[in-house]
Structure formats: C-alpha cells, structure tokens
Design a protein around this motif. Structure first.
Motif, PDB file in Angstrom:
ATOM      1  N   SER A  74       0.681  -1.127  -0.034  1.00 34.51           N
ATOM      2  CA  SER A  74       0.095   0.046   0.002  1.00 34.51           C
ATOM      3  C   SER A  74       0.972   1.423   0.005  1.00 34.51           C
ATOM      4  CB  SER A  74      -0.975   0.052   1.224  1.00 34.51           C
ATOM      5  OG  SER A  74      -0.257   0.002   2.219  1.00 34.51           O
ATOM      6  N   THR A  75       2.094   0.983   0.736  1.00 34.62           N
ATOM      7  CA  THR A  75       2.942   2.225   0.510  1.00 34.62           C
ATOM      8  C   THR A  75       3.391   2.644  -0.875  1.00 34.62           C
ATOM      9  OG1 THR A  75       3.818   1.903   2.767  1.00 34.62           O
ATOM     10  CG2 THR A  75       4.968   3.268   1.398  1.00 34.62           C
ATOM     11  N   GLY A  78       0.193   3.819  -2.635  1.00 32.16           N
ATOM     12  CA  GLY A  78      -0.224   5.100  -2.304  1.00 32.16           C
ATOM     13  C   GLY A  78       0.762   6.324  -2.703  1.00 32.16           C
ATOM     14  N   THR A  79       1.961   6.005  -2.703  1.00 34.51           N
ATOM     15  CA  THR A  79       3.136   6.886  -3.057  1.00 34.51           C
ATOM     16  C   THR A  79       2.810   7.385  -4.567  1.00 34.51           C
ATOM     17  OG1 THR A  79       4.545   6.125  -1.499  1.00 34.51           O
ATOM     18  CG2 THR A  79       5.383   7.574  -3.044  1.00 34.51           C
ATOM     19  N   THR A 100     -10.704   9.117  -2.476  1.00 32.78           N
ATOM     20  CA  THR A 100      -9.768   8.261  -1.408  1.00 32.78           C
ATOM     21  C   THR A 100     -10.169   8.330   0.200  1.00 32.78           C
ATOM     22  OG1 THR A 100      -8.192   9.918  -1.310  1.00 32.78           O
ATOM     23  CG2 THR A 100      -7.752   8.087  -2.839  1.00 32.78           C
ATOM     24  N   ILE A 139      -4.387   2.519   1.813  1.00 35.57           N
ATOM     25  CA  ILE A 139      -3.802   3.246   0.759  1.00 35.57           C
ATOM     26  C   ILE A 139      -4.235   4.799   1.034  1.00 35.57           C
ATOM     27  CG2 ILE A 139      -4.111   3.977  -1.582  1.00 35.57           C
ATOM     28  CD1 ILE A 139      -3.795   0.971  -2.355  1.00 35.57           C
ATOM     29  N   PRO A 140      -5.264   5.165   1.339  1.00 35.28           N
ATOM     30  CA  PRO A 140      -5.645   6.436   1.727  1.00 35.28           C
ATOM     31  C   PRO A 140      -4.682   6.951   2.786  1.00 35.28           C
ATOM     32  CG  PRO A 140      -7.915   5.203   1.754  1.00 35.28           C
ATOM     33  CD  PRO A 140      -6.570   3.886   1.559  1.00 35.28           C
ATOM     34  N   VAL A 142      -1.485   6.221   3.182  1.00 29.76           N
ATOM     35  CA  VAL A 142      -0.602   6.670   2.818  1.00 29.76           C
ATOM     36  C   VAL A 142      -0.545   7.971   1.805  1.00 29.76           C
ATOM     37  CG1 VAL A 142       1.476   5.743   1.208  1.00 29.76           C
ATOM     38  CG2 VAL A 142       0.333   4.211   2.686  1.00 29.76           C
ATOM     39  N   ILE A 143      -1.645   7.993   0.969  1.00 27.82           N
ATOM     40  CA  ILE A 143      -1.706   9.046   0.169  1.00 27.82           C
ATOM     41  C   ILE A 143      -1.645  10.544   1.009  1.00 27.82           C
ATOM     42  CG2 ILE A 143      -3.241  10.222  -1.396  1.00 27.82           C
ATOM     43  CD1 ILE A 143      -4.087   7.725  -2.302  1.00 27.82           C
ATOM     44  N   GLY A 187       3.674   7.401   6.365  1.00 25.59           N
ATOM     45  CA  GLY A 187       2.606   6.566   5.843  1.00 25.59           C
ATOM     46  C   GLY A 187       2.573   4.891   5.968  1.00 25.59           C
TER      47      GLY A 187
END
Ligand SMILES: Nc1ncnc2c1ncn2[C@@H]1O[C@H](COP(=O)(O)OP(=O)(O)OP(=O)(O)O)[C@@H](O)[C@H]1O
Ligand SMILES: [Mg+2]
Lengths: 258, 357
Positions: A74-75, A78-79, A100, A139-140, A142-143, A187
């Motif tokens: 997910s990092t 997400g990145t 997100t 994911i959200p 991380v974002i 994140g």
C-alpha cells in the motif's frame, strides 16, 4: 494555583480513563491465578504458554505477514497515487482526494461486508482476500501522508538537478526522494498500525482457518477467558506502541538536526 | 562580429491554448550579455526555459553552436540556469550543492574541492562550504546558485531574474558582481529581468518583449535613445508619447503645432507616435517656445526637478534643474534632433505594442 492543580487533575483523569484498562490487562498478564479477582503472585507462565500455543503462534505469523506485506504494497501504490494526484489539475485533485477519503470515514463494518460480498463473487476467502482488503484500506492513509510532502517539494530543485546534468531518475533519487521520504515513512508506519489494529474488515474477509491475532483473540475469548490472551494482548499493545514511537520520533530528530 | 552561438527560429509556444510566444526569432552571439526585458508575464521565463530544455516549443527550432538542440533533454545541454525561484537542494550542505553537477561528471575529489573553493571565492562567499542552505540569506543563496552553475563551466549561463528578491542595495552590488563575473569567465550570459535600469546598465544587447512578441533588439543606447515604438519608449523610461502626423519628410505636426524634425521616409500625412524624453524638453519664456503652457506640478527628485506642464491639452513631463514654481507660464521648446518619430502599429501582429501601463 488552584486552577493549575485542577488542570493537572483533569489531565490525570483523562489518562486514567485512557490507560487504566490497558494497565489492568498488563497486570493480569503477570498474575499467577486463573481468576481475575485474586492476585496469585508474579509469573511469566502465560507468556511462555502463549508462545507454545499453536493457534496463537500461527495467528501471530499470519498477522506479521499480512501487516508487512500490506504496508509495503500500500505504501508503494499510495506513493505513486500521490504523485499522480499532485500532477492533476485542481478539480481532479479534489475529486480524487474525496474518493480516497470516503473509505476512511466509512464504518469499518460496512467496508468489511462490502469487500466480502465482492470477494466471494470472484474467489475463496482466505489469506489473499485479507491481504487485498488491508492494502485497500491502507492506501488512503499513505496518500494523506505523502501528498502534503509532495506539494511542499519545490519543483525548481528537481529542474535544477536536471540542469546540472542529472538524469530524471537520478534527480528524483537525490533531490525529490529525500524531501518526501519522511512522508512515505510515516505513511508506512500508519499502514502498519492500521493493519495490526483492524478487526472488523479482517473478520469479514478472512476465510475459515485463517486468523490474525485480533480475530483469533475474538474467537478464543468467546470460548472462555484464557490468561495467555492477556499476555498476547500485552505484547500486541507494546508492538503498536513501539511502531508509533518509531514513526513519531524519527522525523522529529531529523527536524532537530537541521 | 562574433558568431551566433544560439539561434531561435520561428519559436511558438502556448499553454492551454493561450499563445505565450508567437514566431519568435532571435540569435545570441558568443560572449554576449543579452538581456530579455519586458513586463511580467510577457514570456521571458518561457523563452529561457525553452533554451534550458524544460519546455519544448510547439513549433520552430533552437540551434546551439550549429547543432539542433530542440529535442535534447535538459541534462544533456551545455548550458546552466540560475532559476527565478530559489533552487538550492535544502538537505545538502553548500559544498554538496556546488559539487552536485561535478559528481555526476565523475570528477576527482581534489578537482571538486578546488572547484568549490574557486567558485565560492568568485561569488565572495569563501568559507561557506559547511553551512546549511537555511542559514543563508536570499542574496547568499542566489550567489551559491550561481556558483553551482558556473563550476560546470557552461558556455552559456541563463539567469532568470536572479536579483528579483533582493533589496535595492544588495541588488546594485550583485549587478556589479555579475558583470565582473562575466568578464572573468568570458562566457555568454542570457539574463532575464523586468527592471529596465538593470537591463540598461548590464547588457550588451537588450531584447524588449511584450505579450510574446519581440518589440526591439539593440544596444542599451539604441533602446534608450531610439525606441522603435511607443511600448519600448514607455517601458524604458517615463516619456512624452504623443499622437502626431508626419506631414512630409522632416516635418511633423503634434498638438496642432508643426515642428521640424530629422526623420524621413514615413510618407506624407501619415499618423505616427512621437516620443520626446522629459530631459529633452526645454522650458523657455512663453514667447520663445513653440507652445505655451502652465506648470501644474513640481517634484524635487534629487538631481533634478520633475515638472508637469499643461500645454495644448497635453500634460508634458519635463526634467529640469531650474526651480519653476507651480502656475508659472512657460514656453516649450524641442530641438528637431530630440524628436523621435515612430510608426504606429498597423497589423494585428503589432497590437502588442499598445501601451497598457
Ligand atoms: N506552466 C504553465 N502553465 C500555464 N501557463 C503558463 C505556464 N508557464 C507560464 N505560463 C503563462 O505564460 C505567460 C508567460 O509566462 P512567463 O513565465 O514566461 O512570464 P515572464 O515574462 O517570465 O514573467 P515574470 O516577469 O512575471 O516572471 C504567462 O501568462 C503565464 O501565466
Ligand atoms: Mg519569469
């Protein structure tokens, strides 16, 4: 003076309410007695038998695998998503961020049930579905951690690196990456804590036989209290605490150095 | 004349459908100090970014030293840029910043160290190697950015308003330092500014731009003394710009008065713009002048007085060393040599010269 001590008292009460249950749990995990009300002396027995229990150990392994795999994946996703979003026009950014953020605010149980409904349509529930679910809800976070850093990155430093002869890849690695690294790192930490923390989504997306620590705890506790579980919960609590401390201290120390 | 090092041919560039540069043609000679001068948003940075390789033109080619570099990526071009915004790498020390480009070229350690010393000396910041970027003032940061660019020994240095954020005193010092630097390095400078005084003082050649069009190219003296159109005249300095009619060669009519001048070849009875610089207007007694007027305001400017004189329905700007109180009746006199005649813009291409200041 009175005001000050009242303030202190208030703060103290808040901490008592927050941490008393955990302290009780920790104390009980060292209690050499099968009942909760009697203090039977100090012991490490529960910790030892906890590590010998096959169910607990397999859940522990699964948890570690799910947590690290989901945090890593997910990092990465997400990145990359943050890069895409930051390159968008204002309108696209608002839409994407809204999209997100909705899963963040959504009740876990709703997310869990809807994911289960989706997954059973295409595959058997099991390790992979739990992993996919954890990646999705991480994911959200991380974002949200990477995007502000990315926005603060001065575009002209990247161009200056190109100007001085760096290839785009090298310029990213030497100039952009150091500036967003703290965001990516925090994140990643967030994703780890979220994944460790989750019960409801895991509960709905896991198949029979697959257990993470939290779902295993839940099923075991329903059968009856086992003091090994206190020991396990204590360990879990300290893992999360350490991860959080790591995530918070590192950027701070970095900031002091500058 | 030395050879053309850089050539822009028919360069057009638009962002989101709005045209920023339209068919720009420009050459830059070797060892020239060329300045792009124009108001904010006229396309100066865009021109420089095209040259640096950070944008590609929609149309047209750019040649450097005879080779077509239009599609060459920025990191392969033999020129370096000092950006409009501060662009030092914040997580590296000053020495690491300067060494950045040299390390990419895999230069030896001792070579890099010598270069850092040399560059810091050149920008008058000896001993700053270990300082962090945050600890530097704006002017110092900009000088480090220059040092970082010149250690790569580029043939051309591009500077985008490098002094824009500095205070007046520091800016003046840096102007001299930049000129000295150019002498010492013996390379070509392409400089961007919207400050006409800076441009007049530093440049060999000035390119005056407005709304994506080149208005005039010339030496500072040419730009100042013989502006080709009303925009240039107005942008370079406060001036009297009047509507006039060229009656015949060497005779122009402004504000209902016929004046002899020295310009020829405009045809007969053609509408023209007439520029008369404030310092070229002589104030004499009402009877002696070609026009009669009244002083409406008087401001002391240090070296001279700045006067507004109302005459024949036009407010003249006049610089004089004499103190003439408000309300005084004066005569206005202009010698033919000091009357500058300019063609009015005709085609739509030339619309950009319309003065909107
Ligand atoms: N990346 C971009 N996207 C959209 N429009 C742009 C972009 N870069 C520049 N423009 C537009 O192009 C025009 C010219 O911009 P440019 O930066 O070249 O001006 P400038 O002459 O350098 O002005 P200043 O003196 O303010 O720096 C402006 O109208 C600007 O809004
Ligand atoms: Mg600019």
């Amino acid at each position: 003076m009175v005001k000050k001590s009242l303030q202190r008292l208030y703060l103290f009460l808040i901490f008592v309410f927050l941490y008393l249950p955990i302290i009780v749990l920790i104390v009980l995990s060292f209690n050499n007695s099968r009942t909760r009300v009697v203090w039977g002396g100090f012991t490490f027995d529960w910790y030892i038998s906890c590590f010998q229990d096959e169910k607990i150990m397999s859940a522990f392994l699964t948890t570690i695998q799910i947590t690290f795999l989901s945090a890593l994946i997910s990092t990465a996703i997400g990145t990359l998503a943050a890069f895409g979003i930051s390159a968008m026009k204002k309108r696209g950014q608002t839409i994407c961020l809204g999209a997100t953020n909705i899963p963040l605010l959504n009740a876990d149980i709703v997310t869990g049930i809807s994911m289960m409904l989706l997954f059973v349509r295409f595959m058997d529930l099991g390790f992979m579905t739990v992993l996919a679910a954890h990646i999705t809800f991480s994911i959200p976070y991380v974002i949200l951690n990477v995007l502000p850093k990315l926005k603060a990155v001065n575009r002209s430093t990247y161009e200056a690196a190109l100007d001085l002869g760096a290839t785009p890849l090298y310029a990213f690695y030497r100039v952009t990456w150091p500036e967003i690294r703290p965001g990516v790192f925090s994140g990643f930490m967030m994703a780890i804590t979220m994944s460790l923390d989750d019960f409801s989504i895991t509960y709905f997306t896991k198949g029979p036989g697959v257990n993470t620590l939290s779902t295993m705890l839940y099923t075991e506790l329903r059968k009856g209290i086992k003091p090994e579980l206190y020991a396990l919960s204590t360990i879990l609590f300290f893992i999360v605490l350490i991860v959080l401390l790591l995530g918070n201290i590192r950027p701070q120390r970095k900031a002091q150095q500058l | 004349m030395s050879k053309h090092l850089i050539e822009f041919t028919d360069i057009s560039k638009s962002y989101d459908g709005s045209l920023v540069l339209d068919e720009l043609n420009l050459y830059i000679r070797e060892n020239e100090f060329l300045t792009l001068l124009g108001p904010s948003g006229c396309g100066k940075t865009t021109t420089l970014r095209l040259l640096g390789g950070f944008e590609t033109p929609d149309k047209g080619r750019i040649h450097f030293d005879g080779a077509d570099i239009t599609d060459l990526p920025a990191n392969e071009r033999k020129l370096n840029t000092v950006f409009q915004k501060y662009s030092l790498f914040p997580h590296m020390s000053i020495a690491e910043n300067i060494a950045f480009g040299l390390k990419i070229r895999k230069k030896s350690k001792s070579y890099i160290e010598d270069k850092i010393k040399y560059a810091l000396k050149l920008v008058n910041l000896d001993g700053f190697e270990r300082r962090s970027v945050d600890s530097l003032s704006g002017g110092q940061q900009q000088r480090i950015a220059i040092a970082r660019a010149i250690v790569k020994e580029p043939k051309v240095l591009l500077l985008d308003e490098p002094l824009g954020a500095l205070d007046l005193k520091l800016r003046q010092n840096m102007q001299y330092e930049l000129m000295r630097l150019k002498e010492e390095l013996g390379i070509t400078f392409v400089y961007v500014t919207h400050d006409q005084e800076e441009a007049l003082m530093m440049s060999d050649t000035i390119v005056v731009m407005n709304q994506g069009y080149i208005q005039q190219i010339g030496t500072p003296e040419m730009i100042y003394n013989e502006p080709e159109n009303a925009f240039v005249a107005d942008f370079i300095g406060h001036s009297n710009i009047l509507d006039g009619t060229m009656l015949e060669d060497r005779l122009v009519e402004i504000l209902g008065v016929r004046l002899p001048c020295v310009d020829e070849g405009f045809g007969q009875n053609r509408p023209v713009d007439v520029v008369i610089r404030p310092e070229d207007v002589e104030l004499v007694s009402p009877a002696e002048g070609c026009m009669e007027g009244t002083v409406t305001s008087l401001i002391f400017k240090g070296v001279h007085y700045e006067l507004d004189v109302m005459a024949n329905g036009y407010e003249w700007l006049v610089h004089t060393t004499k103190h003439i109180p408000e309300g005084t009746k004066v005569g206005i006199l202009v010698t033919p040599f000091n009357i500058q005649i300019m063609r009015k813009p005709e085609s739509s291409d030339e619309k950009a010269v319309e003065v909107d200041v």
